[in-house]
Design a protein around this motif. Sequence first.
Motif, short mmCIF file in Angstrom:
data_model
loop_
_atom_site.label_atom_id
_atom_site.label_comp_id
_atom_site.label_asym_id
_atom_site.label_seq_id
_atom_site.Cartn_x
_atom_site.Cartn_y
_atom_site.Cartn_z
N THR A 55 18.87 29.18 -13.58
CA THR A 55 20.22 29.37 -14.12
C THR A 55 21.22 28.93 -13.06
OG1 THR A 55 20.32 31.66 -13.37
CG2 THR A 55 19.59 31.28 -15.64
N LEU A 56 22.31 28.31 -13.51
CA LEU A 56 23.35 27.83 -12.60
C LEU A 56 24.72 28.10 -13.22
CD1 LEU A 56 21.92 24.32 -11.65
CD2 LEU A 56 21.94 26.36 -10.21
N PRO A 57 25.74 28.26 -12.38
CA PRO A 57 27.08 28.38 -12.94
C PRO A 57 27.57 27.01 -13.42
CG PRO A 57 27.16 28.50 -10.55
CD PRO A 57 25.71 28.47 -10.93
N PRO A 58 28.48 26.97 -14.38
CA PRO A 58 29.02 25.68 -14.82
C PRO A 58 29.58 24.89 -13.64
CG PRO A 58 29.70 27.42 -16.31
CD PRO A 58 29.04 28.09 -15.13
N GLY A 59 29.44 23.57 -13.70
CA GLY A 59 29.93 22.71 -12.63
C GLY A 59 29.30 21.34 -12.68
N ILE A 60 29.54 20.56 -11.64
CA ILE A 60 28.97 19.22 -11.50
C ILE A 60 27.78 19.31 -10.55
CG2 ILE A 60 29.41 16.84 -10.78
CD1 ILE A 60 31.05 17.66 -13.20
N TYR A 61 26.66 18.71 -10.94
CA TYR A 61 25.45 18.75 -10.14
C TYR A 61 24.85 17.35 -10.04
CZ TYR A 61 25.80 23.75 -10.66
OH TYR A 61 26.25 25.03 -10.61
N ARG A 62 24.14 17.12 -8.94
CA ARG A 62 23.40 15.86 -8.78
C ARG A 62 21.93 16.18 -8.95
NH1 ARG A 62 21.86 12.46 -3.56
NH2 ARG A 62 21.31 14.56 -2.98
N ILE A 63 21.27 15.44 -9.84
CA ILE A 63 19.83 15.57 -10.03
C ILE A 63 19.19 14.36 -9.37
CG2 ILE A 63 17.93 15.67 -11.68
CD1 ILE A 63 19.95 16.76 -13.72
N GLU A 64 18.29 14.61 -8.43
CA GLU A 64 17.59 13.52 -7.73
C GLU A 64 16.10 13.68 -8.01
OE1 GLU A 64 18.42 12.27 -3.46
OE2 GLU A 64 16.51 13.36 -3.27
N GLN A 65 15.46 12.55 -8.30
CA GLN A 65 14.01 12.60 -8.47
C GLN A 65 13.36 11.54 -7.59
OE1 GLN A 65 12.61 11.82 -12.43
NE2 GLN A 65 14.30 10.48 -12.91
N ARG A 66 12.23 11.91 -7.00
CA ARG A 66 11.47 11.01 -6.13
C ARG A 66 10.07 10.87 -6.69
NH1 ARG A 66 13.50 10.52 -0.78
NH2 ARG A 66 15.46 11.62 -0.59
N PHE A 67 9.66 9.58 -6.81
CA PHE A 67 8.33 9.32 -7.35
C PHE A 67 7.87 7.96 -6.85
CE2 PHE A 67 5.60 7.50 -10.69
CZ PHE A 67 4.59 8.44 -10.70
N GLY A 68 6.69 7.91 -6.25
CA GLY A 68 6.11 6.65 -5.81
C GLY A 68 7.00 5.85 -4.86
N GLY A 69 7.72 6.52 -3.99
CA GLY A 69 8.58 5.84 -3.04
C GLY A 69 9.95 5.47 -3.59
N GLU A 70 10.17 5.69 -4.87
CA GLU A 70 11.46 5.39 -5.49
C GLU A 70 12.30 6.67 -5.60
OE1 GLU A 70 12.66 2.28 -6.39
OE2 GLU A 70 10.86 1.70 -5.29
N VAL A 71 13.60 6.52 -5.43
CA VAL A 71 14.53 7.64 -5.55
C VAL A 71 15.58 7.27 -6.58
CG1 VAL A 71 16.20 9.10 -4.35
CG2 VAL A 71 14.19 8.28 -3.13
N GLU A 72 15.83 8.17 -7.50
CA GLU A 72 16.85 7.95 -8.52
C GLU A 72 17.68 9.22 -8.61
OE1 GLU A 72 15.85 5.64 -12.18
OE2 GLU A 72 16.23 7.61 -13.11
N ARG A 86 15.29 15.91 -20.38
CA ARG A 86 14.05 15.27 -19.96
C ARG A 86 14.41 14.09 -19.08
NH1 ARG A 86 9.24 15.48 -20.25
NH2 ARG A 86 8.48 16.54 -22.07
N LEU A 87 13.72 13.97 -17.93
CA LEU A 87 13.98 12.90 -16.98
C LEU A 87 12.93 11.80 -17.13
CD1 LEU A 87 14.62 15.06 -13.78
CD2 LEU A 87 16.33 14.12 -15.35
N ALA A 88 13.39 10.60 -17.42
CA ALA A 88 12.47 9.45 -17.46
C ALA A 88 12.07 9.11 -16.03
CB ALA A 88 13.15 8.26 -18.12
N LEU A 89 10.88 8.55 -15.86
CA LEU A 89 10.44 8.16 -14.53
C LEU A 89 11.39 7.13 -13.93
CD1 LEU A 89 6.59 7.69 -14.93
CD2 LEU A 89 7.77 9.40 -13.57
N PRO A 90 11.59 7.19 -12.60
CA PRO A 90 12.39 6.14 -11.97
C PRO A 90 11.74 4.78 -12.20
CG PRO A 90 11.97 7.93 -10.43
CD PRO A 90 11.13 8.18 -11.64
N ARG A 91 12.56 3.75 -12.39
CA ARG A 91 12.03 2.40 -12.58
C ARG A 91 11.48 1.90 -11.26
NH1 ARG A 91 13.13 -0.19 -17.26
NH2 ARG A 91 13.14 -2.21 -16.25
N MET A 92 10.22 1.53 -11.25
CA MET A 92 9.55 1.08 -10.04
C MET A 92 9.24 -0.40 -10.14
SD MET A 92 6.93 4.28 -9.61
CE MET A 92 6.01 3.42 -8.37
N PRO A 93 9.63 -1.19 -9.14
CA PRO A 93 9.26 -2.61 -9.17
C PRO A 93 7.76 -2.76 -8.99
CG PRO A 93 10.33 -2.06 -7.10
CD PRO A 93 10.40 -0.83 -7.97
N MET A 94 7.16 -3.62 -9.78
CA MET A 94 5.72 -3.85 -9.71
C MET A 94 5.46 -5.35 -9.68
SD MET A 94 4.43 -0.78 -9.85
CE MET A 94 2.75 -0.94 -10.33
#
Length: 127
Positions: A55-72, A86-94
């Motif tokens: 639970t969080l109070p109303p406000g502005i938040y940053r959501i960061e996700q790290r996966f396979g060396g990528e940060v979004e 729902r968070l989609a996976l970060p786009r990873m160059p392949m």
Amino acid sequence: MVSSSEAPDGPRRSRQDAADQVPFVVMPDTPSVLVTVTDSAFREVAHAMGTIDTTLPPGIYRIEQRFGGEVESRFVEVGTEPFVERLALPRMPMPTPVEGTPTTREDHREAAMRWSTEATYGAARRP
């Protein structure tokens, strides 16, 4: 007697703070994603491998996700209603055309399908 670290309305104030908070749930596409949530003062308010349910109070938040060396990361606004996303996976160059990556293109897909069904060595190369 009230100590200097406790306000006279301490218990009532903490109940009010809890009432001001709303459910906050973020679910990445895979549980192996590190998710971190920071508030507008850049303080970390939640982190987990996989789903965050808090639970969080109303406000502005940053959501960061790290996966396979990528940060979004991205900013979201939490209002008075529950926040669920729902968070989609970060786009990873392949280097190969893997679905869901920036290198996925129709011409890659067509070539992969063609050369996976045709012989490319030996008898196929003889005149």
